[in-house]
Design a protein around this motif. Structure first.
Motif, PDB file in Angstrom:
ATOM      1  N   ALA A 167      -4.497  -4.199  -0.549  1.00 62.46           N
ATOM      2  CA  ALA A 167      -3.485  -4.178  -1.604  1.00 62.46           C
ATOM      3  C   ALA A 167      -2.525  -3.013  -1.412  1.00 62.46           C
ATOM      4  O   ALA A 167      -2.860  -2.005  -0.774  1.00 62.46           O
ATOM      5  N   ASP A 168      -1.329  -3.144  -1.995  1.00 59.46           N
ATOM      6  CA  ASP A 168      -0.360  -2.050  -1.935  1.00 59.46           C
ATOM      7  C   ASP A 168      -0.912  -0.781  -2.573  1.00 59.46           C
ATOM      8  O   ASP A 168      -0.612   0.339  -2.120  1.00 59.46           O
ATOM      9  N   ALA A 169      -1.700  -0.940  -3.624  1.00 61.78           N
ATOM     10  CA  ALA A 169      -2.255   0.231  -4.314  1.00 61.78           C
ATOM     11  C   ALA A 169      -3.137   1.052  -3.384  1.00 61.78           C
ATOM     12  O   ALA A 169      -3.207   2.286  -3.505  1.00 61.78           O
ATOM     13  N   ASP A 170      -3.813   0.382  -2.427  1.00 57.49           N
ATOM     14  CA  ASP A 170      -4.664   1.105  -1.471  1.00 57.49           C
ATOM     15  C   ASP A 170      -3.841   1.941  -0.491  1.00 57.49           C
ATOM     16  O   ASP A 170      -4.390   2.813   0.185  1.00 57.49           O
ATOM     17  N   LEU A 171      -2.545   1.654  -0.392  1.00 57.64           N
ATOM     18  CA  LEU A 171      -1.656   2.411   0.497  1.00 57.64           C
ATOM     19  C   LEU A 171      -0.874   3.475  -0.259  1.00 57.64           C
ATOM     20  O   LEU A 171      -0.006   4.129   0.315  1.00 57.64           O
ATOM     21  N   GLY A 172      -1.161   3.615  -1.544  1.00 57.84           N
ATOM     22  CA  GLY A 172      -0.461   4.612  -2.342  1.00 57.84           C
ATOM     23  C   GLY A 172       0.817   4.112  -2.976  1.00 57.84           C
ATOM     24  O   GLY A 172       1.630   4.901  -3.466  1.00 57.84           O
ATOM     25  N   ILE A 173       1.027   2.780  -2.975  1.00 60.66           N
ATOM     26  CA  ILE A 173       2.231   2.195  -3.558  1.00 60.66           C
ATOM     27  C   ILE A 173       1.897   1.670  -4.949  1.00 60.66           C
ATOM     28  O   ILE A 173       1.051   0.788  -5.101  1.00 60.66           O
ATOM     29  N   GLY A 174       2.560   2.195  -5.964  1.00 64.56           N
ATOM     30  CA  GLY A 174       2.292   1.765  -7.332  1.00 64.56           C
ATOM     31  C   GLY A 174       3.498   1.140  -7.988  1.00 64.56           C
ATOM     32  O   GLY A 174       3.687   1.267  -9.205  1.00 64.56           O
TER      33      GLY A 174
ATOM     34  N   ALA B 179       5.059  -3.109   8.453  1.00 62.41           N
ATOM     35  CA  ALA B 179       5.309  -2.895   7.026  1.00 62.41           C
ATOM     36  C   ALA B 179       4.266  -1.960   6.418  1.00 62.41           C
ATOM     37  O   ALA B 179       4.577  -1.159   5.532  1.00 62.41           O
ATOM     38  N   THR B 180       3.032  -2.051   6.897  1.00 53.76           N
ATOM     39  CA  THR B 180       1.976  -1.169   6.383  1.00 53.76           C
ATOM     40  C   THR B 180       2.224   0.275   6.786  1.00 53.76           C
ATOM     41  O   THR B 180       2.011   1.200   5.987  1.00 53.76           O
ATOM     42  N   ALA B 181       2.671   0.495   8.013  1.00 59.20           N
ATOM     43  CA  ALA B 181       2.991   1.859   8.444  1.00 59.20           C
ATOM     44  C   ALA B 181       4.093   2.456   7.573  1.00 59.20           C
ATOM     45  O   ALA B 181       4.027   3.629   7.176  1.00 59.20           O
ATOM     46  N   SER B 182       5.100   1.656   7.244  1.00 61.46           N
ATOM     47  CA  SER B 182       6.168   2.118   6.345  1.00 61.46           C
ATOM     48  C   SER B 182       5.622   2.430   4.965  1.00 61.46           C
ATOM     49  O   SER B 182       5.971   3.443   4.350  1.00 61.46           O
ATOM     50  N   ALA B 183       4.748   1.531   4.463  1.00 62.55           N
ATOM     51  CA  ALA B 183       4.218   1.709   3.115  1.00 62.55           C
ATOM     52  C   ALA B 183       3.340   2.952   3.015  1.00 62.55           C
ATOM     53  O   ALA B 183       3.401   3.690   2.022  1.00 62.55           O
ATOM     54  N   ARG B 184       2.516   3.196   4.037  1.00 61.26           N
ATOM     55  CA  ARG B 184       1.671   4.397   4.012  1.00 61.26           C
ATOM     56  C   ARG B 184       2.528   5.671   3.984  1.00 61.26           C
ATOM     57  O   ARG B 184       2.246   6.607   3.229  1.00 61.26           O
ATOM     58  N   ALA B 185       3.559   5.690   4.819  1.00 62.26           N
ATOM     59  CA  ALA B 185       4.433   6.858   4.848  1.00 62.26           C
ATOM     60  C   ALA B 185       5.164   7.017   3.520  1.00 62.26           C
ATOM     61  O   ALA B 185       5.270   8.124   2.981  1.00 62.26           O
ATOM     62  N   ALA B 186       5.654   5.909   2.960  1.00 62.10           N
ATOM     63  CA  ALA B 186       6.357   5.966   1.684  1.00 62.10           C
ATOM     64  C   ALA B 186       5.437   6.401   0.565  1.00 62.10           C
ATOM     65  O   ALA B 186       5.819   7.193  -0.314  1.00 62.10           O
ATOM     66  N   GLY B 187       4.187   5.904   0.592  1.00 62.11           N
ATOM     67  CA  GLY B 187       3.230   6.290  -0.438  1.00 62.11           C
ATOM     68  C   GLY B 187       2.912   7.773  -0.401  1.00 62.11           C
ATOM     69  O   GLY B 187       2.787   8.423  -1.441  1.00 62.11           O
TER      70      GLY B 187
END
Length: 505
Positions: free
Chosen positions: A148-155, A402-410
């Motif tokens: 989930a996005d929440a697991d990547l720090g995206i809320g 997309a996950t690499a971007s999301a982790r960095a953004a989170g």
């Protein structure tokens, strides 16, 4: 040879020279003579994961292989895991030939190969891909997409709901009769097309589910396979071609909320108004008519299927007026049907504005087809199984990016949409290529995951709040320049007939 020198795997797929066995024996003897320091470094190198594995969700390759059908054997070099890595590398570098793909893949860290093992040839990889099949790559995609996005720090939620969208697209295949017969062609002389219907998280462009089929399967038939990716806490957006009363009831029954656009025709959707709400939206009743039931029975092959239950939903009818800086205007009328019945918690204007998020899946498909695969580049696979295997791998490479971007953004507390997808994919490609050892000294850089994360955060950001419009067709784009645009939303009446609430006698 000193302890600092790592074992070098031959990069070229050329026949072995007669002296090769003696050379390998001499290399092994030199490594044994170098003492335990070499073996400590070598074992540490074997236990290290490559960047591609680091970017995946946990140990998903091993999990996918454990769940795969068994009963066949792999080459001692092209193992099942190594074949998966080669397929992913081939999709990460779609313009590279098999020899280059194999040299890159076999240069990555963490390969448990016997000393002196050579790089296999392209035909060997084809045989290994055939043994691997498409199920492993599909399961690998499903396991990775489950994060989930929440697991990547995206809320990034809308009123506590994760916004998603579904839609479909096609990808071109190689020209041959087998693929044409399996997948279908849109017209005589055209390439066969593989169709993908996918479910995406609009905040991060990460796929949550997908279905792969042929051109003639249709988006709706493939969309029915996505039901398992719906769950409570999701608000799904869909274009007007996906609505059917049966699909609406099934998908909303998962606990997910829906906000689906429907056609504007008065008789195109089985709706009648129950009540007009203060915000201009309406509570409506969905009722399956005799004609709809007969058609559903015929399509399902069940001539005794019961009528679908009457279902209450909420209809938001609105117009969107786009006004360009030069004064050009265009007004579009839209109807969105939603399971969000509370007009105070979810006002009609906010639902109308949110529906624009559905466009994010079109951007995700653009990334998949133009950025990851390359513009108008057909898939490599020459058989139906290879084509589907490659389609799952492309979806997975897109998700990795997309996950690499999301982790960095989170980690930075920013919107993932501000990070350019194309630049992140380029960074992943360059960092994966940098993991291969120097063919002269065997030196390999340290794990590049941290440096990749830093490089992503250093990228220039997209501008926030851009609203632009341009011609949709090639002819329009030649005469109409891209302009800034403002949008005006007005809630309107639907003029639906009233639902008869008179009790039956």
């Amino acid at each position: 040879m000193t302890a600092k020198f790592a074992m070098v795997i031959a990069p070229a797929s050329t026949p072995a020279a007669p002296q090769r066995d003696n050379d390998e024996a001499a290399q092994i003897a030199a490594r044994v003579a170098s003492g335990p320091g070499f073996w400590t470094e070598w074992l540490a190198e074997l236990g290290r994961q490559g960047l591609l594995e680091d970017l995946l969700a946990g140990d998903v390759i091993a999990r996918a292989l454990r769940e795969a059908p068994t009963g066949h054997k792999y080459d001692r070099v092209l193992t099942a895991k190594m074949t998966v890595v080669c397929v992913l590398v081939a999709c990460l570098f779609p313009g590279a030939g098999y020899d280059t793909v194999l040299a890159t893949a076999f240069g990555l860290p963490g390969l448990k190969l016997r000393p002196g093992a050579g790089t296999p040839t392209g035909p060997a990889l084809s045989q290994a891909r055939k043994l691997l099949g498409e199920q492993v790559m599909q399961r690998l995609f499903e396991l990775d997409a489950a994060v989930a996005d929440a697991d990547l720090g995206i809320g990034l939620l809308w009123k506590g709901l994760e916004v998603t969208a579904i839609d479909g697209t096609t990808m071109e295949l190689a020209r041959n009769g087998v693929l044409e017969g399996e997948f279908g062609v849109p017209a005589a002389g055209a390439r066969p097309l593989l169709r993908v219907t996918a479910h995406v998280r609009t905040a991060t462009f990460r796929w949550i589910g997908a279905a792969v089929g042929g051109y003639h399967d249709g988006e709706n038939a493939l969309a029915d396979q996505l039901e398992d990716s719906f769950r409570p806490g999701i608000l799904n957006l869909a274009d007007r071609g996906f609505f059917s009363m049966h699909r609406w009831i099934r998908f909303s029954g998962t606990g997910a909320d829906l906000a689906w656009r429907i056609k504007n025709g008065a008789k195109s959707v089985p709706l009648k108004t129950l009540e007009t709400l203060p915000d201009g939206s309406e509570l409506v009743m969905l009722h399956e008519s005799d004609g709809m039931r007969a058609r559903r029975r015929k399509e399902a092959g069940d001539l005794r299927a019961a009528r679908l239950p009457d279902t209450i939903a909420r209809l938001v009818t609105f117009t969107v007026t786009a006004t360009t800086r030069s004064g050009r205007t265009k007004t579009t009328r839209m109807r969105v049907l939603t399971t969000l019945l509370d007009h105070e918690a979810h006002p009609a204007w906010e639902i109308a504005a949110l529906y624009a998020e559905r466009w994010q899946i079109e951007i995700a498909f653009l990334h998949l087809k133009k950025t990851v695969r390359g513009p108008r580049r057909p898939l490599r696979g020459q058989s139906p199984e290879f084509a589907r295997q490659e389609a799952w791998a492309l979806l997975l490479i897109h998700n990795i990016t997309a996950t690499a971007s999301a982790r960095a953004a989170g980690s930075a507390g920013i919107d993932p949409g501000l990070i350019p997808f194309t630049a992140v994919l380029g960074l992943i490609r360059s960092h994966v290529a940098a993991e291969t050892p120097c063919r002269h000294c065997g030196h390999r850089p340290a794990s590049p995951l941290a440096s990749l994360h830093t490089a992503i955060l250093a990228l220039p950001r997209h501008r926030q709040g851009r609203q632009r419009t341009s011609g949709r067709t090639a002819a329009e784009r030649r005469t109409r320049h891209t302009e800034e645009v403002t949008y005006t939303i007005d809630i309107t009446k639907s003029n639906l007939p009233k639902w008869d609430t008179t009790p039956e006698t």
